[in-house]
Design an enzyme around this catalytic site. Sequence first.
Site, PDB file in Angstrom:
ATOM      1  N   HIS A  38     -22.590 -44.971 -27.814  1.00  0.00           N
ATOM      2  CA  HIS A  38     -22.441 -43.562 -27.445  1.00  0.00           C
ATOM      3  C   HIS A  38     -22.523 -43.389 -25.926  1.00  0.00           C
ATOM      4  CE1 HIS A  38     -23.930 -43.796 -31.575  1.00  0.00           C
ATOM      5  NE2 HIS A  38     -23.335 -42.639 -31.793  1.00  0.00           N
ATOM      6  N   HIS A  51     -29.098 -41.463 -30.064  1.00  0.00           N
ATOM      7  CA  HIS A  51     -27.788 -42.115 -29.876  1.00  0.00           C
ATOM      8  C   HIS A  51     -27.508 -42.388 -28.397  1.00  0.00           C
ATOM      9  CE1 HIS A  51     -26.960 -37.717 -29.815  1.00  0.00           C
ATOM     10  NE2 HIS A  51     -26.044 -38.012 -28.917  1.00  0.00           N
ATOM     11  N   GLY A  89     -33.186 -41.509 -33.587  1.00  0.00           N
ATOM     12  CA  GLY A  89     -31.816 -41.642 -34.094  1.00  0.00           C
ATOM     13  C   GLY A  89     -31.553 -40.554 -35.117  1.00  0.00           C
ATOM     14  N   PRO A  90     -32.404 -40.471 -36.148  1.00  0.00           N
ATOM     15  CA  PRO A  90     -32.301 -39.330 -37.050  1.00  0.00           C
ATOM     16  C   PRO A  90     -32.683 -38.057 -36.279  1.00  0.00           C
ATOM     17  CG  PRO A  90     -33.465 -41.157 -38.087  1.00  0.00           C
ATOM     18  CD  PRO A  90     -33.365 -41.471 -36.622  1.00  0.00           C
ATOM     19  N   GLY A  93     -27.719 -31.440 -31.717  1.00  0.00           N
ATOM     20  CA  GLY A  93     -28.081 -31.851 -33.069  1.00  0.00           C
ATOM     21  C   GLY A  93     -29.580 -31.724 -33.316  1.00  0.00           C
ATOM     22  N   ASN A 141     -24.545 -29.435 -23.918  1.00  0.00           N
ATOM     23  CA  ASN A 141     -23.170 -29.834 -23.542  1.00  0.00           C
ATOM     24  C   ASN A 141     -22.116 -29.186 -24.436  1.00  0.00           C
ATOM     25  OD1 ASN A 141     -23.296 -31.305 -25.923  1.00  0.00           O
ATOM     26  ND2 ASN A 141     -23.483 -33.297 -24.912  1.00  0.00           N
ATOM     27  N   HIS A 148     -18.309 -38.910 -27.479  1.00  0.00           N
ATOM     28  CA  HIS A 148     -19.660 -38.932 -28.062  1.00  0.00           C
ATOM     29  C   HIS A 148     -20.051 -40.327 -28.540  1.00  0.00           C
ATOM     30  CE1 HIS A 148     -22.987 -38.231 -30.888  1.00  0.00           C
ATOM     31  NE2 HIS A 148     -22.308 -39.003 -31.697  1.00  0.00           N
ATOM     32  N   GLU A 171     -43.764 -28.929 -43.778  1.00  0.00           N
ATOM     33  CA  GLU A 171     -44.063 -30.308 -44.186  1.00  0.00           C
ATOM     34  C   GLU A 171     -43.323 -31.348 -43.351  1.00  0.00           C
ATOM     35  OE1 GLU A 171     -42.944 -27.948 -46.273  1.00  0.00           O
ATOM     36  OE2 GLU A 171     -44.654 -27.502 -47.581  1.00  0.00           O
ATOM     37  N   HIS A 215     -51.745 -33.455 -56.685  1.00  0.00           N
ATOM     38  CA  HIS A 215     -50.968 -32.868 -57.781  1.00  0.00           C
ATOM     39  C   HIS A 215     -49.834 -33.825 -58.120  1.00  0.00           C
ATOM     40  CE1 HIS A 215     -53.417 -29.671 -56.243  1.00  0.00           C
ATOM     41  NE2 HIS A 215     -53.046 -28.828 -57.182  1.00  0.00           N
ATOM     42  N   ASP A 226     -47.741 -25.099 -63.439  1.00  0.00           N
ATOM     43  CA  ASP A 226     -46.754 -24.778 -62.397  1.00  0.00           C
ATOM     44  C   ASP A 226     -45.354 -25.281 -62.753  1.00  0.00           C
ATOM     45  OD1 ASP A 226     -48.129 -23.149 -60.701  1.00  0.00           O
ATOM     46  OD2 ASP A 226     -48.749 -24.738 -59.330  1.00  0.00           O
ATOM     47  N   HIS A 279     -42.788 -28.281 -59.635  1.00  0.00           N
ATOM     48  CA  HIS A 279     -43.940 -28.791 -58.906  1.00  0.00           C
ATOM     49  C   HIS A 279     -44.426 -30.149 -59.425  1.00  0.00           C
ATOM     50  CE1 HIS A 279     -43.864 -24.929 -57.087  1.00  0.00           C
ATOM     51  NE2 HIS A 279     -45.035 -25.068 -56.482  1.00  0.00           N
ATOM     52  N   ARG A 306     -54.545 -33.563 -59.706  1.00  0.00           N
ATOM     53  CA  ARG A 306     -55.145 -32.225 -59.753  1.00  0.00           C
ATOM     54  C   ARG A 306     -56.237 -32.208 -60.816  1.00  0.00           C
ATOM     55  NH1 ARG A 306     -53.882 -27.328 -63.184  1.00  0.00           N
ATOM     56  NH2 ARG A 306     -54.981 -25.678 -62.125  1.00  0.00           N
TER      57      ARG A 306
HETATM   58  C1  LIG Z   1     -30.337 -36.226 -39.097  1.00  0.00           C
HETATM   59  C2  LIG Z   1     -29.072 -36.750 -38.509  1.00  0.00           C
HETATM   60  N1  LIG Z   1     -27.900 -36.293 -38.972  1.00  0.00           N
HETATM   61  C3  LIG Z   1     -26.737 -36.783 -38.495  1.00  0.00           C
HETATM   62  C4  LIG Z   1     -26.721 -37.743 -37.530  1.00  0.00           C
HETATM   63  C5  LIG Z   1     -25.412 -38.330 -37.035  1.00  0.00           C
HETATM   64  N2  LIG Z   1     -25.188 -37.816 -35.664  1.00  0.00           N
HETATM   65  C6  LIG Z   1     -25.490 -38.521 -34.590  1.00  0.00           C
HETATM   66  S1  LIG Z   1     -25.312 -37.635 -33.171  1.00  0.00           S
HETATM   67  C7  LIG Z   1     -24.779 -36.292 -34.039  1.00  0.00           C
HETATM   68  C8  LIG Z   1     -24.491 -34.995 -33.357  1.00  0.00           C
HETATM   69  C9  LIG Z   1     -23.987 -35.132 -31.998  1.00  0.00           C
HETATM   70  O1  LIG Z   1     -24.128 -33.944 -31.304  1.00  0.00           O
HETATM   71  P1  LIG Z   1     -25.282 -33.761 -30.251  1.00  0.00           P
HETATM   72  O2  LIG Z   1     -26.573 -33.869 -30.900  1.00  0.00           O
HETATM   73  O3  LIG Z   1     -24.987 -32.506 -29.536  1.00  0.00           O
HETATM   74  O4  LIG Z   1     -25.103 -35.008 -29.284  1.00  0.00           O
HETATM   75  P2  LIG Z   1     -23.960 -35.218 -28.198  1.00  0.00           P
HETATM   76  O5  LIG Z   1     -22.690 -35.486 -28.922  1.00  0.00           O
HETATM   77  O6  LIG Z   1     -23.888 -33.983 -27.390  1.00  0.00           O
HETATM   78  O7  LIG Z   1     -24.423 -36.405 -27.446  1.00  0.00           O
HETATM   79  C10 LIG Z   1     -24.741 -36.547 -35.389  1.00  0.00           C
HETATM   80  C11 LIG Z   1     -24.280 -35.579 -36.415  1.00  0.00           C
HETATM   81  C12 LIG Z   1     -27.969 -38.188 -37.067  1.00  0.00           C
HETATM   82  N3  LIG Z   1     -28.076 -39.144 -36.127  1.00  0.00           N
HETATM   83  N4  LIG Z   1     -29.114 -37.672 -37.544  1.00  0.00           N
HETATM   84 MG   LIG Z   2     -24.120 -31.990 -27.811  1.00  0.00          MG
END
Ligand SMILES: Cc1ncc(C[n+]2csc(CCOP(=O)(O)OP(=O)(O)O)c2C)c(N)n1
Ligand SMILES: [Mg+2]
Length: 677
Positions: free
Chosen positions: A37, A77, A126-127, A168, A197, A272, A417, A467, A475, A479, A525
Site C-alpha cells: 500500500h 496497511h 491491519g483490521p 476506514g 484523504n 491505495h 464490548e 452466563h 433470557d 442470550h 449464571r
Molecule cells: C476491518 C477491516 N475491514 C476491511 C479492511 C480492508 N481494507 C484495508 S484498507 C481499507 C480502506 C481504505 O481506506 P482508508 O482507511 O481511508 O485508507 P486509505 O486508502 O486512505 O489509505 C479497507 C476496506 C480492513 N483492513 N479492516
Molecule cells: Mg482514506
Amino acid sequence: MTSATTPPTADPALAQRSIDTLRTLAIDGVQAANSGHPGMPMGCAPIAYVLFREVMRHDPADPAWPGRDRFVLSAGHGSMLLYASLHLSGYERPTIDDLRQFRQWGSVTPGHPESNDLAGVETTTGPLGQGFANGVGMALAAERLAAELDPEDVGIVPQRIYGIVSDGDLMEGISAEAASLAGHLQLGRVTYFYDDNKITIDGGTYKAFSEDVLARFDAYGWHTQRVEDGNDLDAIRAATEAAQADPRPSLIAVRTVIGYGSPAKAGTAGVHGAPLGEDEVAATKAAYGWDHEPFHVPSEVRHDFDARERGAEQRARWHAAVATHRSAHPELAAEFDRRVVRRELPDGWEEALPTLTGKDATRKHSGAVINALAPVLPELFGGSADLAASNNTDVEGGGDFSASDRRGRNVRFGIREHAMASMATGMALHGGVLPYVATFLIFTDYCRPAIRLASLMQEHVIYVMTHDSIGLGEDGPTHQPVEHLASLRAIPGLTVLRPADGHETVAAWRQAITHDGPSLLALTRQGLPDLGERPEAPMDKGGYVLRDVTPSGVDEATGPEVVLIGTGSEVQLCIEAAELLAADGIAARVVSMLAVETFLSQDQAYRDEVLPPTLGARVAVEAGVTFGWERIVGGRGRIVGIDHFGASAPAERIFEEFGITGQAVADAARASLSAQG
Ligand SMILES: Cc1ncc(C[n+]2csc(CCOP(=O)(O)OP(=O)(O)O)c2C)c(N)n1
Ligand SMILES: [Mg+2]
C-alpha cells in the site's frame, strides 16, 4: 505531563528530502514486493516525519523503555511508513535489507505491522479500528498507573499516545465506541492524526462517508483541529502543540493526498493498495526531484532523522525522574519497578487465593477470587461492559475509574464490548496493569476481532465471560451461547477455561494470571455443586481424572470401561451418569476438561493416562455445539451437546428438553460401549 519536542531542522529543503525519503522507501518497498500500500505513506509522510523527528519521545537504542511515547499506526496497511520511520530514526531493525524484504517470508517487515516481529511496532494493526481502540487502552493504563504510582507527577509515566487513523478506522464502529469512552474519561494523552484523504478502496469517501467527522468528535468531548494542507509542517507542528496543551483527547484532521506526488495516480483509489508500476515510480520520483537508485537514503537525511542522540537524552531525563521518585517514594518506586520494569507478579501472591467451597455459580466464585486478589495484585485492573453485577467483576470498595478519579479500580466500559476488548489489549501492551474485561459469553461475538488480535500478539488479557450456556435460562436463545465455546477454542493461542466449581474457578484464575497470554473464563449464571476437595496440580494440565466410579463388588484395579468427559456445569452430569452406570455394574471414569487446549498441549503419556487409548468408549458432554469434541472422543465415542439454538424457559426444563442430563450421558455411554469392536 510534558512532551519534550525537538526543534525543527533549520533547513526546510532538508526536511523535504527526509519526507521524500520516507515516500520513496515506501514506494520502493511496495514495488520490490510487487504488493502493498504505497498511497497512505506517500500522503502521511509529513505527519510521520514531524512525529518521529520532532514530537515523540523515543529511543531507538531502547525501544521498550517504559516512559516512551507510543505510536499506533491504526491504518496498518500503511506499514511501510512505520518501517521507514523506524529505519530512519536509527532503530537497529528494520535495516535497509529488511525494507527490501518487505512482505517476504520470515521478514521483520510483514504486510501489516506485527508487534512481536519488530521493536518499535507497539501493536499489531491491519483490521481497521483496532489500533484506535488499542491506543485508548494504552492511555487508560497510563492514567491509572500515573495516579497510582506517581501521585506527585514527578514524571515517571510521561508517555502520550500518538496515532495515525484513516477513513476506514473512523468508519468502523469500534472507533466510535472507543472515542466516546475516551472523551467521557478525558484521556488527554491520546493524539490521533486523521489521514483525511477522502479516498478508500472503492473510491471517493463521498460514496459512503459524509458526516462531519470533527463535529462528531467534538460531541464525544474531544479537542478537534483541522490542518488544511498535509504538507504544511508548521501547521502540523502547531496543531500537535495545541493538542498537547489541551486536557481532552485530540483528533487532528489533516487534509492529505493519497499517493502524493504520483502524476497519474495521486488522489485516486488506484494508489491505495497496488504498486505504482515502474513507469509511474519514475514519474513520481521525477516529480519529487529524486534521482537515486531504489532504497537510497541520502546521508544528510540519515543525520537529520536520527533519533538516537535526543532519544538517549529523553531517556536520561526519564531515569532522572525515576531516581527522584525513588528517593521520595521508595515503596511506590519498588512497585513501579516490579510491575513496569520487571513485569513480574509479587512474591507470594498465590497465598491470597481463597478456598471456595459450597454450591454456587462459578461467576460468583470468580467474583470472590477477584476480590481476594485485588489487595495483593494492584495491577489487576478492569471491568465490565455494563454488567458488573452480573459478571461479578467489581472490586468492592475499589471505586470507579473516572475523569476525576484516576485511582478508581473499576472501569465502567459502558455497553461497548468491542472497544472494551480492544482497549484491554492496549492496556496489556502498555504494561503495568493486568487487564480483565467482562460481559456475557454470548457477546464474545462483539469482542471477537479484538480477542483474535490479542491471541495473535499473545497479550496478557483475561476475559471474564459469564452466563455461559442454556443454563442462564429465561433470557432465551438470544442470550444463550451455543457455538461460542467451540468457536473460541478455534482461535489459536487463546486458552478457554470452563471451571466446574469453586476449586476449579480458583485454579482457572491462577492459570489466567500466570499464563503470559490471553485466557478466557467461561462461567455459569446458575449454581453448581462443590465437587469436593482435590489436589490443584492436575487442574493445571487442563484435563484430569476427577473420579473413577467403581461398582460395588468390582475390583478397583480392573479400571474403567468408559470415560465421561465434561466441562463446567456438565461435569456434575458426568458424575450423575457414572453413578447410574455403576448401579448397572459398569465402571466409569469422570474427566473434568477445564481447558481443552491446555490438555491437548500435554505430552502423550499424560493424555494417555487420563484417556487410555485402549478405552474407545468415551462420552463428551457440554451444553454447546458438539463441534470439536470428536478430537477427544474419537470414532467410537459419543457427544452429548446442543447443535441448535436454545430456548426461553427455566434452565432445568431446557436441560431436560434438550437431553443434557445425567441419564442422557449414561445412555450415550452405553451406546459407546456397544459400538466397540
Ligand atoms: C476491518 C477491516 N475491514 C476491511 C479492511 C480492508 N481494507 C484495508 S484498507 C481499507 C480502506 C481504505 O481506506 P482508508 O482507511 O481511508 O485508507 P486509505 O486508502 O486512505 O489509505 C479497507 C476496506 C480492513 N483492513 N479492516
Ligand atoms: Mg482514506
